[in-house]
Design a protein around this motif. Structure first.
Motif, short mmCIF file in Angstrom:
data_model
loop_
_atom_site.label_atom_id
_atom_site.label_comp_id
_atom_site.label_asym_id
_atom_site.label_seq_id
_atom_site.Cartn_x
_atom_site.Cartn_y
_atom_site.Cartn_z
N ILE A 119 0.82 0.50 -4.77
CA ILE A 119 2.16 0.52 -5.38
C ILE A 119 2.32 1.73 -6.33
N GLN A 120 0.95 1.70 -7.19
CA GLN A 120 1.17 3.04 -8.06
C GLN A 120 0.99 4.18 -7.69
N SER A 121 0.62 4.44 -6.21
CA SER A 121 0.80 5.79 -5.98
C SER A 121 1.82 5.98 -5.15
N GLY A 122 2.77 5.43 -5.17
CA GLY A 122 4.04 5.28 -4.26
C GLY A 122 3.69 5.30 -2.81
N ALA A 123 2.80 4.56 -2.29
CA ALA A 123 2.26 4.35 -1.10
C ALA A 123 2.88 3.24 -0.15
N VAL A 124 3.84 2.50 -0.90
CA VAL A 124 4.25 1.47 -0.08
C VAL A 124 4.74 1.25 1.34
N ASN A 125 5.53 2.35 1.42
CA ASN A 125 6.14 2.87 2.83
C ASN A 125 4.87 3.18 3.72
N ALA A 126 4.01 3.94 3.25
CA ALA A 126 3.19 4.44 4.06
C ALA A 126 2.13 3.34 4.39
N LEU A 127 2.01 2.50 3.64
CA LEU A 127 1.23 1.07 3.94
C LEU A 127 1.94 0.19 5.12
N ARG A 128 3.18 0.14 4.70
CA ARG A 128 3.98 -0.82 5.77
C ARG A 128 4.00 -0.23 7.17
N GLN A 129 4.03 1.08 7.04
CA GLN A 129 4.03 1.93 8.34
C GLN A 129 2.63 1.74 8.96
N VAL A 130 1.57 1.99 8.24
CA VAL A 130 0.28 1.80 9.02
C VAL A 130 0.11 0.33 9.42
N ALA A 131 0.46 -0.68 8.68
CA ALA A 131 0.38 -2.15 9.12
C ALA A 131 1.37 -2.24 10.29
N GLY A 132 2.33 -1.82 10.33
CA GLY A 132 3.43 -1.69 11.44
C GLY A 132 2.93 -1.16 12.74
N ARG A 133 2.52 0.09 12.56
CA ARG A 133 1.78 0.64 13.80
C ARG A 133 0.77 0.09 14.37
N LEU A 134 0.05 -0.51 13.53
CA LEU A 134 -1.37 -1.34 14.25
C LEU A 134 -0.89 -2.81 14.79
N GLY A 135 0.54 -3.28 14.23
CA GLY A 135 0.52 -4.85 14.33
C GLY A 135 -0.53 -5.66 13.52
N ALA A 136 -1.05 -5.00 12.21
CA ALA A 136 -2.17 -5.79 11.55
C ALA A 136 -1.50 -6.57 10.51
N PRO A 137 -1.87 -7.66 10.15
CA PRO A 137 -1.39 -8.39 9.11
C PRO A 137 -1.96 -7.85 7.71
N VAL A 138 -1.14 -8.14 6.74
CA VAL A 138 -1.44 -7.74 5.46
C VAL A 138 -1.69 -8.70 4.46
N SER A 139 -3.05 -8.69 3.86
CA SER A 139 -3.08 -9.59 2.53
C SER A 139 -2.84 -8.64 1.42
N HIS A 140 -2.71 -9.29 0.11
CA HIS A 140 -2.95 -8.46 -1.04
C HIS A 140 -3.36 -9.28 -2.10
N SER A 141 -3.78 -8.19 -3.26
CA SER A 141 -4.04 -8.93 -4.56
C SER A 141 -2.90 -9.64 -5.31
N LEU A 142 -3.32 -10.27 -6.19
CA LEU A 142 -2.34 -10.88 -7.19
C LEU A 142 -1.51 -9.79 -7.80
N LEU A 143 -1.78 -8.74 -8.16
CA LEU A 143 -1.13 -7.68 -8.73
C LEU A 143 -0.19 -6.88 -7.82
N ALA A 144 -0.37 -6.70 -6.46
CA ALA A 144 0.17 -6.01 -5.42
C ALA A 144 1.03 -6.86 -4.75
N MET A 145 1.62 -8.05 -5.24
CA MET A 145 2.59 -8.93 -4.82
C MET A 145 3.96 -8.14 -4.42
N GLY A 146 4.48 -8.15 -3.16
CA GLY A 146 5.56 -7.39 -2.74
C GLY A 146 5.26 -6.30 -2.00
N VAL A 147 3.88 -5.97 -1.83
CA VAL A 147 3.60 -4.70 -1.06
C VAL A 147 4.19 -4.59 0.42
#
Ligand code: TPP
Ligand code: MG
Length: 552
Positions: free
Chosen positions: A204-232
């Motif tokens: 979130i801090q580095s402005g990479a939320v969309n890039a992360l979602r893209q990587v996950a979407g491209r791979l079809g990989a499920p995403v978990s996150h830390s308590l601080l990254a809720m909403g990523v």
């Protein structure tokens, strides 16, 4: 990089008064709290939401000690702050004498703040001030963000400049991307049968939320996150596993446990995430880790197979690029179906009983605000976990602010105030426990004084719940934490000028929340909930993340 400072966050006192005098009429808003923690947390909220360092100013001695909790919070959760503390005059400083104190309200702010700030400076002459402050802004955001202290002796604040300030040297040298390593990471991920991504607040801090979602979407990989990254990942995305760890989702724990490749981005993998068995965390996985902080990488609690020391955005953009050259070779349908089966087996139902359930309060608040952009702030305790589990997040539309590494009660109300100051048009809700609210309850005065429409939902279980649960699980009783006498929070809120209501049953819950949400100014809904509701499941000492404790 320069940015225009809109506001400073202060609590006054004699040794910071010279600067406060100059602030008047200089075109920068001054927010004045009712306790130094109030100023610190409000600044922290504005910095978390805007990404720019915020300035907090307090007086020497008790001002510094009162502020320390919020500064520690910012340090552990990587929030950029410039902390200006008043100090006695240079002639009254204790050092280098061996003395407890020399000036009135003197405390060694530099020593006190050293473990909770990235850097500490004491300009000893007015000519050194501008350089120190410029350096402080730069250090606060260079690399992994955090707070920086500038301790300002009285005579330095009041003195006269004799020379123009020299520009400080540039400190941070950014590291490029190692293409070969990125390619190997892409290859491993594309070939994985059971990939899982863990995203931390760094994304979130580095402005990479969309890039992360893209990587996950491209791979079809499920995403978990830390308590601080809720909403990523949006809570309701089929690829979202929710948060993992101590009070996280069992589904996330199971997925991580069975993963064959784990991509960890901007996340510390601390003990709350891994539990006390880091040796058994993701035991089947090759772990790819991306982090900007080399000290985190050097002291990783989890063995790593491939490391990219980059900020999350740089690495994820490169990874996305690389993945276009690596066709995802494995169909993840079976893996995703397995995850859906786990999801069905591990729903988050409340415990038995007819009393108002905390989960029902959070779910109702979520339903009633579903159409809105929301900044949701919590305190620390069981209510924090229920909010994380039952409110829906989707960065940047529905944002979560909570105290992660420091886990500080009292974070709640002043952070909500700072969030509302930073985002006047946003819906800001503060879900807070009866214990946490009382740590900074004086900030209700700031709320009314600044007429900020924050909506406070008090989850009152008459219990310091999460500690009481820990005590009961270990010793069968909960001295000092259970059966707490509490005030009538609605009456207190009214006395502070807020709209307030009390709810004891589910039948009247929605109506009370709706009225509070519809009130133009600040409001508080005091929800008296089942005192025996526990957080379940929970990852206890010695347990591995795939087999969390569950209430009987
Ligand atoms: C400043 C501070 N003191 C003590 C603690 C230890 N602690 C963590 S959660 C908690 C109980 C919080 O009670 P409440 O706000 O009522 O939340 P609940 O767990 O009941 O939902 C305590 C005492 C802490 N985290 N922070
Ligand atoms: Mg409580």
């Amino acid at each position: 990089m320069r940015h225009r400072l809109a506001r400073v966050f202060v609590y006054p006192g004699g040794t910071i008064a010279p600067i406060l005098e100059l602030m008047d009429g200089c075109g920068i808003d001054v927010f004045c709290s009712r306790h130094e923690q109030g100023a610190g947390y409000a600044a922290l909220a504005a910095a978390r939401l805007g990404g720019e360092p915020q300035v907090v100013m307090v007086t020497s001695g008790p001002g510094v000690t009162n502020l320390a909790t919020a500064v520690a919070d910012a340090y552990f959760d990587s929030v950029p702050l410039v902390v200006l503390t008043g100090q006695v005059g240079t002639g009254d400083l204790r050092a280098p004498r061996v003395l407890r104190q020399r000036g009135f309200q003197e405390i060694d702010a530099v020593a006190l703040m050293a473990p909770i700030t990235k850097a500490q400076m004491t300009p000893m002459h007015p000519d050194e001030v501008a350089g120190a402050i410029e350096t402080a802004f730069r250090v606060a955001t260079d690399g992994r963000p955090g707070p920086v202290l500038v301790d300002l002796p009285m005579d330095v604040q009041r003195g006269t400049l004799t020379a123009p300030a020299a520009a400080p040297p540039h400190l941070f040298v950014s590291t490029g991307v190692d293409r070969a390593l990125v390619n190997r990471a892409a290859e491993w991920l594309a070939g994985a049968r059971r990939p899982v991504v863990i995203a931390g607040q760094g994304v979130i801090q580095s402005g990479a939320v969309n890039a992360l979602r893209q990587v996950a979407g491209r791979l079809g990989a499920p995403v978990s996150h830390s308590l601080l990254a809720m909403g990523v990942m949006p809570t309701d995305s089929p690829l979202s596993l929710g948060f993992h760890g101590h009070t996280g989702n069992q589904v996330a724990g199971l997925a991580i446990h069975h993963a064959d490749v784990l991509l960890v981005v901007g996340s510390r993998l601390d003990v709350r995430q891994t539990g006390t068995r880091p040796d058994a965390f993701a035991p089947r996985a090759r772990v790819i880790r991306i982090d900007i902080d080399e000290t985190e990488l050097a002291h990783s609690r989890v063995p790593m197979s491939l490391v990219l020391r980059n900020d999350a955005a740089t690495a994820l953009y490169a990874l996305n690029e690389a993945l276009t050259h690596h066709a995802v070779g494995v169909d993840h349908e079976a893996w995703l179906q397995q995850i859906e089966r786990w999801r069905a087996e591990h729903s988050l139902e409340p415990g038995p009983g007819n009393r108002l359930k905390p989960q029902a309060v959070i779910s109702a608040l979520d339903r009633l605000t579903a159409h809105e952009s929301v900044i949701c702030v919590s305190g620390v305790g069981s209510h924090q976990q229920w909010t994380a589990r039952h409110f829906t997040f989707d960065y940047p539309r529905r944002i979560w602010l909570t105290s992660g590494g420091h886990g500080a009660m009292g974070f709640d109300l002043p952070t909500a105030i700072g969030a509302q100051l930073a985002r006047p048009a946003a819906r800001v809700v503060c879900c807070v426990g009866d214990g946490s609210l009382q740590m900074n309850i004086q900030e209700l005065a700031s709320l009314t004084a600044y007429n900020l429409p924050v909506k406070i939902v008090v989850i009152d279980n008459h219990r310091l719940g999460i500690v009481s649960q820990f005590q009961r699980l270990n010793w069968g009783r909960d001295p000092t934490c259970g059966d707490k006498w509490n005030p009538d929070f609605a009456a207190i809120a009214r006395a502070y000028g807020l709209y307030a209501a009390t709810v004891t049953e589910e039948e009247t819950l929605e109506q009370a929340l709706e009225s509070a949400l519809a009130t133009p100014g600040p409001a508080l809904v005091h929800c008296i909930v089942d005192p025996d509701e526990d957080v379940s499941p929970m990852l206890l000492t010695g347990q591995t993340i795939d087999a969390m404790w569950t209430r009987a």
